[in-house]
Design an enzyme around this catalytic site. Structure first.
Site, PDB file in Angstrom:
ATOM      1  N   SER A   1     -23.003   8.222 -10.237  1.00  0.00           N
ATOM      2  CA  SER A   1     -23.752   6.887  -9.032  1.00  0.00           C
ATOM      3  C   SER A   1     -25.362   7.106  -8.852  1.00  0.00           C
ATOM      4  O   SER A   1     -25.560   8.136  -9.518  1.00  0.00           O
ATOM      5  CB  SER A   1     -23.690   7.040  -7.386  1.00  0.00           C
ATOM      6  OG  SER A   1     -24.387   6.593  -6.795  1.00  0.00           O
TER       7      SER A   1
ATOM      8  N   HIS B   1       4.737  -2.372  -0.541  1.00  0.00           N
ATOM      9  CA  HIS B   1       3.806  -3.241   0.764  1.00  0.00           C
ATOM     10  C   HIS B   1       2.298  -1.327   0.608  1.00  0.00           C
ATOM     11  O   HIS B   1       1.839  -2.339   1.577  1.00  0.00           O
ATOM     12  CB  HIS B   1       4.869  -3.240   1.702  1.00  0.00           C
ATOM     13  CG  HIS B   1       5.764  -3.582   1.698  1.00  0.00           C
ATOM     14  ND1 HIS B   1       6.330  -5.338   1.581  1.00  0.00           N
ATOM     15  CD2 HIS B   1       6.948  -2.768   1.506  1.00  0.00           C
ATOM     16  CE1 HIS B   1       6.849  -5.588   1.595  1.00  0.00           C
ATOM     17  NE2 HIS B   1       7.815  -3.672   1.597  1.00  0.00           N
TER      18      HIS B   1
END
Length: 482
Positions: free
Chosen positions: A289, A159
């Site tokens: 970036s 999960h």
């Protein structure tokens, strides 16, 4: 102001699968030259076989066909297609211009799908073999990595929440096993792929039966021999005008399956990069970036997710095509297949190149892996503590409730206040656990079960046969493009 040349290649849309992503091998396989050379290979095979079975075709005619089989006059074919609006007949005429002696026997008794469908199954076969080789190479790289880190404990997740620990190597085996299942499916598609061969206009072989004056046995021999010249030992049992379009749907199911596995693996890598546990290889001069120089973006994994999502989305097109083929065939399959089948292969090829590159250069940070596990390990120890307390006479349900309450308080302390995990200290001070002898130090390997041994067994039982099966495969380029 500079005037744009609207006829230049640069002024028109270029498929990024070719320009940026796919390997040279796969791009060449689906290129114009390879396709039309395959068409001519089929015309040669047809004429050769017809001569063998008694049709009046001379050796000189065959020699002309063979001489120009790979010497394409594509400009001539393009002009014929502009006039005729029919690609196969355009190439028949262009081939005939080069082979005037053989012009009258080119395509004798055949329909267009003799050329297009048989060429497609040849290209699909070769493309599937390429995909299989890349899958095997990626599995091999992952197995090498899994062996190296077979016993490095790490936090497991269910999960996407902390769960029982596993090892870095065992997690990689999960990735590799998905790809092994994909390889089995690709190999199955290869094993069942067949030639359409000489089936005739609606699949009845009427034109060939007429050509051989009603001799059914010669028509059967024609079909079988052409298939053998194509490299196939079997043909589709019955067809309409085309080979069953169900085959394309099953093909895309297999390629989509590869895409699903790669997407899951790449997503896991992206999540682990966020946790600073494992990264894909970062090149020395790579920029993450334009604004943030410090960033180490998982560019390869992100690209895999983008490309495989595209392949998964293509899965429905061949299914719809197969479902809507009326009677013996409708032409609404043609344009769709020209787009879907090559592009699915190109995108999967590009994704496998990237994944092999990643798997061959995984960067692991063991200290971070250890640190992240240590924060959660006290919770994992509670199961063993509860079992020992039960053995000492405690009530299992009462002990379970006490651990649940303590764990909620610890979570508040750790998550909201940023304080250390003191779960074990709390249990030591709880009278219900007074009979338990607590370990002085928690060993993470005590919680990974058989994970290291599972890695060993997996490599021996699953990976080793693949390594042996593909040991003689020719080397493929693994260059990661822009």
């Amino acid at each position: 102001m500079t005037e744009n040349n609207s006829n230049s290649a640069e002024s028109k849309y270029q498929n990024p699968l070719i320009q940026r992503y796919a390997s040279n091998e796969m791009a060449t396989l689906w290129g114009t030259t390879r396709r039309f050379q395959t068409w001519r290979q089929l015309w040669v095979a047809l004429a050769e076989t017809e001569q063998e079975l008694g049709i009046e075709i001379t050796d000189q005619q065959l020699e002309q066909l063979r001489a120009f089989q790979n010497n394409l006059n594509l400009d001539v074919a393009k002009e014929y297609e502009r006039i005729r609006r029919h690609d196969v007949m355009a190439h028949v005429e262009a081939y005939g211009d080069q082979c005037p002696e053989a012009k009258k026997i080119i395509h004798l008794g055949a329909t267009s799908c003799f050329i297009t469908d048989n060429a497609d199954v040849i290209l699909i076969r070769d493309a599937l073999q390429l995909v299989a080789q890349r899958l095997a190479a990626t599995i091999d790289a992952m197995a090498t990595f899994a062996q190296q880190y077979r016993d490095l404990p790490c936090l497991g997740f269910t999960h996407l929440q902390p769960a029982q620990p596993t090892t870095v190597g065992k997690r990689c085996c999960l990735w590799a096993y998905d790809l092994i299942l994909d390889l089995q499916e690709v190999e199955h598609r290869l094993a069942t792929l067949s030639a359409r061969s000489a089936k005739g206009t609606t699949g009845t072989q009427a034109s060939f039966l007429q050509l051989f004056a009603g001799d059914h046995d010669k028509v059967r021999q024609l079909e079988r021999r052409i298939a053998e010249k194509m490299g196939f030992d079997k043909t589709y049992a019955v067809t309409g005008q085309t080979y069953p379009r169900k085959v394309d749907a099953m093909l895309l199911d297999a390629l989509s399956g590869v895409g699903q596995s790669l997407h899951k693996i790449a997503t896991d890598v992206r999540l682990l990069a966020n946790r600073k546990e494992i990264e894909e290889p970062i090149e020395k001069n790579q920029i993450g970036s334009s604004a943030m120089p410090y960033k180490r973006n998982p560019m390869r994994s992100e690209r895999i997710c983008a490309l495989t999502r595209f392949v998964i989305s293509l899965q429905s097109s061949p299914a719809m095509t197969a479902a809507t083929q009326w009677m013996e065939r409708t032409l609404d399959d043609s344009a769709n297949r020209r787009l879907v089948i090559p592009q699915a292969f190109l995108a999967i090829d590009a994704s496998l190149v990237l994944m092999q590159n990643i798997a061959s250069g995984f960067v692991v940070y063991p200290k971070t892996v250890e640190h992240n596990l240590a924060k959660e390990l006290p919770y994992m120890e509670t199961e063993n503590i509860m079992m020992r307390a039960v053995e000492a006479g405690g009530d299992r349900q009462d002990l379970h409730e006490r651990i649940r309450v303590h764990s909620r308080e610890v979570a508040q302390r750790v998550n909201a206040e940023g304080k250390p995990n003191d779960m074990i200290e709390r249990l030591k001070n709880d009278s219900a656990f007074s009979a338990v002898e607590f370990e002085t130090e928690i060993n993470p390997l005590d919680f990974v079960g058989r994970a290291p041994e599972q890695v060993d067994d997996f490599i021996e039982d699953q990976v080793k046969p693949i390594r042996q099966r593909y040991s003689n495969s020719e080397s493929l380029s693994v260059e990661v493009h822009v």
